[in-house]
Design a protein around this motif. Structure first.
Motif, mmCIF file in Angstrom:
data_model
loop_
_atom_site.group_PDB
_atom_site.id
_atom_site.type_symbol
_atom_site.label_atom_id
_atom_site.label_comp_id
_atom_site.label_asym_id
_atom_site.label_seq_id
_atom_site.Cartn_x
_atom_site.Cartn_y
_atom_site.Cartn_z
ATOM 1 N N PRO A 1 31.169 42.169 -52.942
ATOM 2 C CA PRO A 1 31.065 43.241 -51.935
ATOM 3 C C PRO A 1 31.094 42.744 -50.495
ATOM 4 O O PRO A 1 31.479 43.488 -49.591
ATOM 5 N N ASN A 2 30.701 41.499 -50.270
ATOM 6 C CA ASN A 2 30.664 40.961 -48.904
ATOM 7 C C ASN A 2 31.959 40.270 -48.494
ATOM 8 O O ASN A 2 32.058 39.719 -47.399
ATOM 9 N N GLY A 3 32.942 40.288 -49.386
ATOM 10 C CA GLY A 3 34.250 39.739 -49.043
ATOM 11 C C GLY A 3 34.274 38.242 -48.845
ATOM 12 O O GLY A 3 35.046 37.727 -48.029
ATOM 13 N N LYS A 4 33.453 37.521 -49.594
ATOM 14 C CA LYS A 4 33.454 36.065 -49.486
ATOM 15 C C LYS A 4 34.757 35.492 -50.031
ATOM 16 O O LYS A 4 35.325 36.008 -50.989
ATOM 17 N N LYS A 5 35.242 34.426 -49.413
ATOM 18 C CA LYS A 5 36.474 33.797 -49.874
ATOM 19 C C LYS A 5 36.235 33.111 -51.217
ATOM 20 O O LYS A 5 35.310 32.331 -51.383
ATOM 21 N N ILE A 6 37.113 33.430 -52.162
ATOM 22 C CA ILE A 6 37.059 32.833 -53.499
ATOM 23 C C ILE A 6 38.417 32.201 -53.779
ATOM 24 O O ILE A 6 39.455 32.799 -53.484
ATOM 25 N N THR A 7 38.404 31.021 -54.364
ATOM 26 C CA THR A 7 39.657 30.345 -54.680
ATOM 27 C C THR A 7 39.763 30.094 -56.175
ATOM 28 O O THR A 7 38.848 29.535 -56.787
ATOM 29 N N VAL B 1 49.356 24.146 -62.373
ATOM 30 C CA VAL B 1 50.749 23.957 -61.963
ATOM 31 C C VAL B 1 50.761 23.255 -60.614
ATOM 32 O O VAL B 1 50.918 23.877 -59.567
ATOM 33 N N GLY B 2 50.555 21.957 -60.613
ATOM 34 C CA GLY B 2 50.506 21.227 -59.352
ATOM 35 C C GLY B 2 49.598 20.016 -59.433
ATOM 36 O O GLY B 2 49.416 19.412 -60.485
ATOM 37 N N ASN B 3 48.999 19.689 -58.310
ATOM 38 C CA ASN B 3 48.188 18.491 -58.165
ATOM 39 C C ASN B 3 46.705 18.840 -58.293
ATOM 40 O O ASN B 3 46.192 19.651 -57.521
ATOM 41 N N PRO B 4 45.976 18.228 -59.231
ATOM 42 C CA PRO B 4 44.553 18.554 -59.388
ATOM 43 C C PRO B 4 43.709 18.187 -58.180
ATOM 44 O O PRO B 4 42.629 18.747 -57.972
ATOM 45 N N LYS B 5 44.201 17.259 -57.343
ATOM 46 C CA LYS B 5 43.426 16.823 -56.184
ATOM 47 C C LYS B 5 43.383 17.865 -55.073
ATOM 48 O O LYS B 5 42.650 17.710 -54.097
ATOM 49 N N ILE B 6 44.170 18.925 -55.221
ATOM 50 C CA ILE B 6 44.117 20.023 -54.252
ATOM 51 C C ILE B 6 42.691 20.537 -54.090
ATOM 52 O O ILE B 6 42.263 20.882 -52.983
ATOM 53 N N SER B 7 41.944 20.549 -55.182
ATOM 54 C CA SER B 7 40.582 21.100 -55.131
ATOM 55 C C SER B 7 39.683 20.326 -54.184
ATOM 56 O O SER B 7 38.675 20.856 -53.703
ATOM 57 N N ASN B 8 40.032 19.067 -53.888
ATOM 58 C CA ASN B 8 39.217 18.273 -52.969
ATOM 59 C C ASN B 8 39.257 18.806 -51.543
ATOM 60 O O ASN B 8 38.374 18.499 -50.737
ATOM 61 N N PHE B 9 40.262 19.600 -51.226
ATOM 62 C CA PHE B 9 40.442 20.082 -49.862
ATOM 63 C C PHE B 9 40.061 21.551 -49.708
ATOM 64 O O PHE B 9 40.336 22.156 -48.677
ATOM 65 N N ILE B 10 39.443 22.113 -50.726
ATOM 66 C CA ILE B 10 39.107 23.536 -50.713
ATOM 67 C C ILE B 10 37.601 23.704 -50.824
ATOM 68 O O ILE B 10 36.940 23.045 -51.629
ATOM 69 N N ARG B 11 37.072 24.588 -50.009
ATOM 70 C CA ARG B 11 35.643 24.856 -50.042
ATOM 71 C C ARG B 11 35.287 25.772 -51.220
ATOM 72 O O ARG B 11 36.089 26.557 -51.684
ATOM 73 N N SER B 12 34.035 25.687 -51.613
ATOM 74 C CA SER B 12 33.533 26.571 -52.669
ATOM 75 C C SER B 12 33.379 27.989 -52.125
ATOM 76 O O SER B 12 33.283 28.188 -50.911
ATOM 77 N N PRO B 13 33.344 28.984 -53.018
ATOM 78 C CA PRO B 13 33.390 28.864 -54.483
ATOM 79 C C PRO B 13 34.807 28.655 -55.007
ATOM 80 O O PRO B 13 35.745 29.297 -54.546
ATOM 81 N N LYS B 14 34.916 27.757 -55.985
ATOM 82 C CA LYS B 14 36.197 27.423 -56.600
ATOM 83 C C LYS B 14 36.104 27.683 -58.106
ATOM 84 O O LYS B 14 35.179 27.215 -58.761
ATOM 85 N N ILE B 15 37.079 28.413 -58.623
ATOM 86 C CA ILE B 15 37.099 28.753 -60.042
ATOM 87 C C ILE B 15 38.393 28.227 -60.663
ATOM 88 O O ILE B 15 39.486 28.532 -60.183
ATOM 89 N N PHE B 16 38.253 27.447 -61.704
ATOM 90 C CA PHE B 16 39.402 26.865 -62.389
ATOM 91 C C PHE B 16 39.744 27.713 -63.623
ATOM 92 O O PHE B 16 38.859 28.150 -64.355
ATOM 93 N N PHE B 17 41.038 27.944 -63.820
ATOM 94 C CA PHE B 17 41.494 28.654 -65.013
ATOM 95 C C PHE B 17 42.741 27.969 -65.546
ATOM 96 O O PHE B 17 43.670 27.675 -64.787
ATOM 97 N N THR B 18 42.758 27.716 -66.845
ATOM 98 C CA THR B 18 43.944 27.100 -67.431
ATOM 99 C C THR B 18 44.581 27.999 -68.476
ATOM 100 O O THR B 18 43.902 28.581 -69.322
#
Length: 320
Positions: A56-62, A67-84
């Protein structure tokens, strides 16, 4: 490795990330390393979060996938959700490189495996294919009941024998099954693998479900055999009303959801069992009609799926 080289490699990774990223935004929900966006599986999560007012507060979610480089997650702030949508347990598949990252680098991980971890939820790909993101329990129950109706499977339009729709056959299972069944009747291969018909494209406009509705059987094995790895293939056959010919998940695909008696399994150690069963169901009208009365979904499938969705909601809320 020296600190200088670590920094150098990190900068190189970040540059590749900026150049090769597959990023799609929808309000405050972003996707990286996903496929065929925005009208794909990823949009399911966006609609699910909106429908249930999870953010409801519009927080950024990633959301991140494989399909790509797993190290991308190192450059992204939380919250981060992985789905395969791929089997990251399969050492021969390119997505295997994500196995060591998905729990460590993300606040929540969704996949096929039966892992016991507070940061993980088993949430297989097929849910996104058969369950609308805004479905109520009554909606899910109605869908399951419709697929369990014997009339859904048994209709007069199923004049074709067996279909296979696939792009490749990395483990040889599909060709083995096709070769096994060809003595009964021609197997129509509508994908690029062993293609022998253009009907899917020319007569059905690439609508896989409508095409499969004209077949009694559908060869729909997985690409690899790992416990819990169950994709949309089996469920597309059920949605179309075709009898699935399946191999994968140790031939026990989601037993709380799927009635195992309503699926024909291929056993590489005893292929004759499958041949005899398919031959009987194709040639014996009474045997076919009796098989069609078997419900492909268990009596409690709707409840299990509904619980999955509710747990997903709570998990996403917890990482936000």
């Amino acid at each position: 490795m020296s600190l200088k080289n670590l920094i150098k490699n990190a900068i190189a990774d970040y540059k590749r990330f900026r150049k090769d990223q597959r990023k799609y935004s929808n309000d405050n929900i972003r996707y990286y390393n996903f496929w065929a966006l925005p009208n794909s599986d990823a949009s399911w999560f966006t609609q699910f979060i909106k429908h249930r007012n999870i953010n409801p507060n519009g927080k950024k979610i990633t959301f991140l996938s494989v399909v790509g480089n797993p190290k991308i997650s190192n450059f992204i702030r939380s919250p981060k959700i992985f789905f395969t949508g791929e089997n990251i347990e399969n050492q021969e598949h390119p997505s295997f490189i994500f196995k060591k990252y998905h729990l460590k680098n993300h606040d929540l991980s969704l996949g096929f495996s039966y892992l016991d971890d507070k940061k993980y939820l088993r949430f297989p790909l097929w849910i996104l294919y058969i369950i609308p993101s805004n479905a109520s329990f009554e909606d899910i129950k109605s869908l399951i009941d419709s697929y369990n109706d014997p009339k859904h499977r048994h209709n007069n339009n199923r004049e074709n024998f067996c279909a296979n729709i696939s792009r490749a056959d990395n483990n040889g299972i599909r060709k083995t099954i096709i070769d096994l069944l060809v003595p009964i009747e021609t197997v129509k291969c509508a994908g690029s693998f062993l293609k022998n018909t253009n009907d899917l494209q020319e007569k059905f406009g690439d609508n896989k479900i409508e095409y499969l509705k004209t077949f009694r059987f559908n060869i729909c094995p997985e690409n690899s055999n790992t416990k819990g790895y169950v994709t949309e293939k089996l469920f597309e056959a059920i949605i179309a009303g075709s009898i699935p010919i399946y191999w994968g998940s140790h031939n026990r695909p989601d037993p709380k959801i799927i009635n195992q008696d309503a699926v024909l399994f291929f056993d590489p150690e005893n292929p004759q069992l499958l041949f005899d069963k398919v031959n009987l169901l194709w040639k014996d009208k009474n045997a076919y009609e009796e098989f069609c009365r078997l419900k492909p979904f268990t009596d409690h499938a709707a409840e299990v799926i509904w619980e999955w969705l509710n747990i997903l909601e709570e998990k996403v809320k917890s990482v936000i």
